[in-house]
Design a protein around this motif. Structure first.
Motif, PDB file in Angstrom:
ATOM      1  N   ILE A  20      46.191  17.231  42.082  1.00  0.00           N
ATOM      2  CA  ILE A  20      46.488  18.245  41.227  1.00  0.00           C
ATOM      3  C   ILE A  20      45.077  19.238  40.872  1.00  0.00           C
ATOM      4  N   PHE A  21      43.866  18.438  40.826  1.00  0.00           N
ATOM      5  CA  PHE A  21      42.608  19.005  40.503  1.00  0.00           C
ATOM      6  C   PHE A  21      42.415  20.085  41.913  1.00  0.00           C
ATOM      7  N   ILE A  22      42.835  19.341  43.126  1.00  0.00           N
ATOM      8  CA  ILE A  22      42.673  20.220  44.327  1.00  0.00           C
ATOM      9  C   ILE A  22      43.416  21.447  44.374  1.00  0.00           C
ATOM     10  N   ALA A  23      44.695  21.478  43.925  1.00  0.00           N
ATOM     11  CA  ALA A  23      45.628  22.380  43.826  1.00  0.00           C
ATOM     12  C   ALA A  23      45.089  23.495  42.801  1.00  0.00           C
ATOM     13  N   CYS A  24      44.765  22.996  41.676  1.00  0.00           N
ATOM     14  CA  CYS A  24      44.468  23.996  40.801  1.00  0.00           C
ATOM     15  C   CYS A  24      43.168  24.412  41.086  1.00  0.00           C
ATOM     16  N   THR A  25      42.162  23.885  41.839  1.00  0.00           N
ATOM     17  CA  THR A  25      40.903  24.662  42.178  1.00  0.00           C
ATOM     18  C   THR A  25      41.010  25.672  43.219  1.00  0.00           C
ATOM     19  N   CYS A  26      42.114  25.295  44.310  1.00  0.00           N
ATOM     20  CA  CYS A  26      42.384  26.175  45.472  1.00  0.00           C
ATOM     21  C   CYS A  26      43.021  27.564  44.683  1.00  0.00           C
ATOM     22  N   LEU A  27      43.783  27.207  43.867  1.00  0.00           N
ATOM     23  CA  LEU A  27      44.596  28.359  43.126  1.00  0.00           C
ATOM     24  C   LEU A  27      43.609  29.426  42.304  1.00  0.00           C
ATOM     25  N   PHE A  28      42.753  28.712  41.684  1.00  0.00           N
ATOM     26  CA  PHE A  28      41.354  29.525  40.875  1.00  0.00           C
ATOM     27  C   PHE A  28      40.471  30.334  41.879  1.00  0.00           C
ATOM     28  N   TYR A  29      40.507  29.667  43.123  1.00  0.00           N
ATOM     29  CA  TYR A  29      39.608  30.174  44.120  1.00  0.00           C
ATOM     30  C   TYR A  29      40.155  31.319  44.686  1.00  0.00           C
ATOM     31  N   PHE A  30      41.549  30.943  45.146  1.00  0.00           N
ATOM     32  CA  PHE A  30      42.127  32.247  45.941  1.00  0.00           C
ATOM     33  C   PHE A  30      42.419  33.385  45.017  1.00  0.00           C
ATOM     34  N   GLY A  31      42.705  33.143  43.776  1.00  0.00           N
ATOM     35  CA  GLY A  31      42.824  34.307  42.667  1.00  0.00           C
ATOM     36  C   GLY A  31      41.720  34.990  42.285  1.00  0.00           C
ATOM     37  N   LEU A  32      40.531  34.513  42.303  1.00  0.00           N
ATOM     38  CA  LEU A  32      39.232  35.195  42.131  1.00  0.00           C
ATOM     39  C   LEU A  32      39.054  35.822  43.442  1.00  0.00           C
ATOM     40  N   ARG A  33      39.223  35.512  44.471  1.00  0.00           N
ATOM     41  CA  ARG A  33      39.365  36.133  45.816  1.00  0.00           C
ATOM     42  C   ARG A  33      40.159  37.427  45.884  1.00  0.00           C
ATOM     43  N   MET A  34      41.469  37.186  45.419  1.00  0.00           N
ATOM     44  CA  MET A  34      42.186  38.588  45.251  1.00  0.00           C
ATOM     45  C   MET A  34      41.630  39.522  44.325  1.00  0.00           C
ATOM     46  N   LEU A  35      41.289  39.008  43.204  1.00  0.00           N
ATOM     47  CA  LEU A  35      40.573  40.155  42.229  1.00  0.00           C
ATOM     48  C   LEU A  35      39.369  40.858  42.746  1.00  0.00           C
ATOM     49  N   SER A  36      38.683  39.918  43.456  1.00  0.00           N
ATOM     50  CA  SER A  36      37.442  40.684  44.187  1.00  0.00           C
ATOM     51  C   SER A  36      37.620  41.586  45.276  1.00  0.00           C
ATOM     52  N   ALA A  37      38.752  41.308  45.908  1.00  0.00           N
ATOM     53  CA  ALA A  37      39.443  42.204  46.956  1.00  0.00           C
ATOM     54  C   ALA A  37      39.981  43.589  46.305  1.00  0.00           C
ATOM     55  N   GLU A  38      40.477  43.377  45.150  1.00  0.00           N
ATOM     56  CA  GLU A  38      41.127  44.394  44.592  1.00  0.00           C
ATOM     57  C   GLU A  38      40.131  45.296  44.154  1.00  0.00           C
ATOM     58  N   TYR A  39      38.987  44.816  43.374  1.00  0.00           N
ATOM     59  CA  TYR A  39      37.912  45.789  42.899  1.00  0.00           C
ATOM     60  C   TYR A  39      37.049  46.129  43.742  1.00  0.00           C
ATOM     61  N   ASP A  40      37.037  45.450  45.223  1.00  0.00           N
ATOM     62  CA  ASP A  40      36.119  46.021  46.277  1.00  0.00           C
ATOM     63  C   ASP A  40      36.675  47.500  46.715  1.00  0.00           C
ATOM     64  N   ASN A  41      38.095  47.538  46.741  1.00  0.00           N
ATOM     65  CA  ASN A  41      38.611  48.844  47.196  1.00  0.00           C
ATOM     66  C   ASN A  41      38.432  49.961  46.107  1.00  0.00           C
ATOM     67  N   TYR A  42      38.315  49.601  44.864  1.00  0.00           N
ATOM     68  CA  TYR A  42      37.963  50.459  43.852  1.00  0.00           C
ATOM     69  C   TYR A  42      36.763  51.281  43.953  1.00  0.00           C
ATOM     70  N   HIS A  43      36.949  52.670  44.039  1.00  0.00           N
ATOM     71  CA  HIS A  43      35.605  53.612  44.271  1.00  0.00           C
ATOM     72  C   HIS A  43      35.398  54.178  42.790  1.00  0.00           C
ATOM     73  N   ARG A  44      34.072  53.521  42.544  1.00  0.00           N
ATOM     74  CA  ARG A  44      33.701  53.995  40.903  1.00  0.00           C
ATOM     75  C   ARG A  44      32.999  55.259  41.174  1.00  0.00           C
ATOM     76  N   TYR A  45      32.272  55.230  42.433  1.00  0.00           N
ATOM     77  CA  TYR A  45      31.384  56.541  42.593  1.00  0.00           C
ATOM     78  C   TYR A  45      31.804  57.601  43.364  1.00  0.00           C
ATOM     79  N   ASP A  46      33.187  57.879  43.340  1.00  0.00           N
ATOM     80  CA  ASP A  46      33.770  59.072  43.744  1.00  0.00           C
ATOM     81  C   ASP A  46      33.574  60.613  43.003  1.00  0.00           C
TER      82      ASP A  46
END
Length: 68
Positions: free
Chosen positions: A14-40
Protein backbone atom coordinates in the motif's frame (compact mmCIF):
# COMPACT_ATOMS: atom_id res chain seq x y z
CA UNK A 1 4.52 -14.77 13.05
CA UNK A 2 3.10 -15.59 9.63
CA UNK A 3 0.29 -13.07 10.11
CA UNK A 4 2.76 -10.33 11.12
CA UNK A 5 4.79 -10.90 7.95
CA UNK A 6 1.66 -10.88 5.79
CA UNK A 7 0.42 -7.62 7.39
CA UNK A 8 3.85 -6.03 6.90
CA UNK A 9 3.83 -7.00 3.22
CA UNK A 10 0.34 -5.51 2.78
CA UNK A 11 1.42 -2.24 4.41
CA UNK A 12 4.54 -2.15 2.24
CA UNK A 13 2.51 -2.71 -0.95
CA UNK A 14 0.00 0.00 0.00
CA UNK A 15 2.87 2.37 0.80
CA UNK A 16 4.53 1.71 -2.59
CA UNK A 17 1.20 2.16 -4.43
CA UNK A 18 0.47 5.49 -2.69
CA UNK A 19 4.02 6.69 -3.31
CA UNK A 20 3.76 5.87 -7.02
CA UNK A 21 0.36 7.55 -7.26
CA UNK A 22 1.74 10.70 -5.59
CA UNK A 23 4.85 10.71 -7.80
CA UNK A 24 2.95 10.35 -11.07
CA UNK A 25 0.38 12.93 -9.92
CA UNK A 26 3.17 15.44 -9.34
CA UNK A 27 4.65 14.61 -12.74
CA UNK A 28 1.30 15.25 -14.41
CA UNK A 29 0.96 18.61 -12.65
CA UNK A 30 4.49 19.53 -13.62
CA UNK A 31 3.84 18.65 -17.27
CA UNK A 32 0.65 20.72 -17.21
CA UNK A 33 2.44 23.81 -15.92
CA UNK A 34 5.41 23.34 -18.27
CA UNK A 35 3.04 23.88 -21.18
CA UNK A 36 1.61 27.05 -19.61
CA UNK A 37 3.25 30.09 -21.19
CA UNK A 38 3.33 32.81 -18.54
CA UNK A 39 5.43 35.22 -20.54
CA UNK A 40 3.43 35.46 -23.74
CA UNK A 41 2.86 39.00 -24.99
CA UNK A 42 -0.46 40.36 -23.73
CA UNK A 43 -3.45 40.21 -26.01
CA UNK A 44 -6.18 42.80 -26.20
CA UNK A 45 -6.23 46.42 -25.07
CA UNK A 46 -3.10 46.43 -22.91
CA UNK A 47 -1.47 49.58 -21.56
CA UNK A 48 2.26 50.17 -21.63
CA UNK A 49 3.41 50.61 -18.04
CA UNK A 50 7.05 51.59 -18.42
CA UNK A 51 7.71 55.05 -19.86
CA UNK A 52 11.27 55.46 -21.19
CA UNK A 53 10.88 59.14 -22.06
CA UNK A 54 11.59 60.49 -18.57
CA UNK A 55 14.26 63.05 -17.94
CA UNK A 56 16.76 62.82 -15.13
CA UNK A 57 14.92 65.57 -13.24
CA UNK A 58 11.61 63.66 -13.47
CA UNK A 59 13.26 60.50 -12.18
CA UNK A 60 14.94 62.33 -9.28
CA UNK A 61 11.65 64.01 -8.40
CA UNK A 62 9.90 60.63 -8.28
CA UNK A 63 12.77 59.16 -6.28
CA UNK A 64 12.59 61.84 -3.59
CA UNK A 65 8.78 61.99 -3.56
CA UNK A 66 8.45 58.26 -2.89
CA UNK A 67 11.13 58.40 -0.22
CA UNK A 68 13.31 55.67 -1.62
Amino acid sequence: MKRLVWDSIKVFIIFIACTCLFYFGLRMLSAEYDNYHRYDPPEGPSVKVFNTEQTLIDRLDLFFRLGE
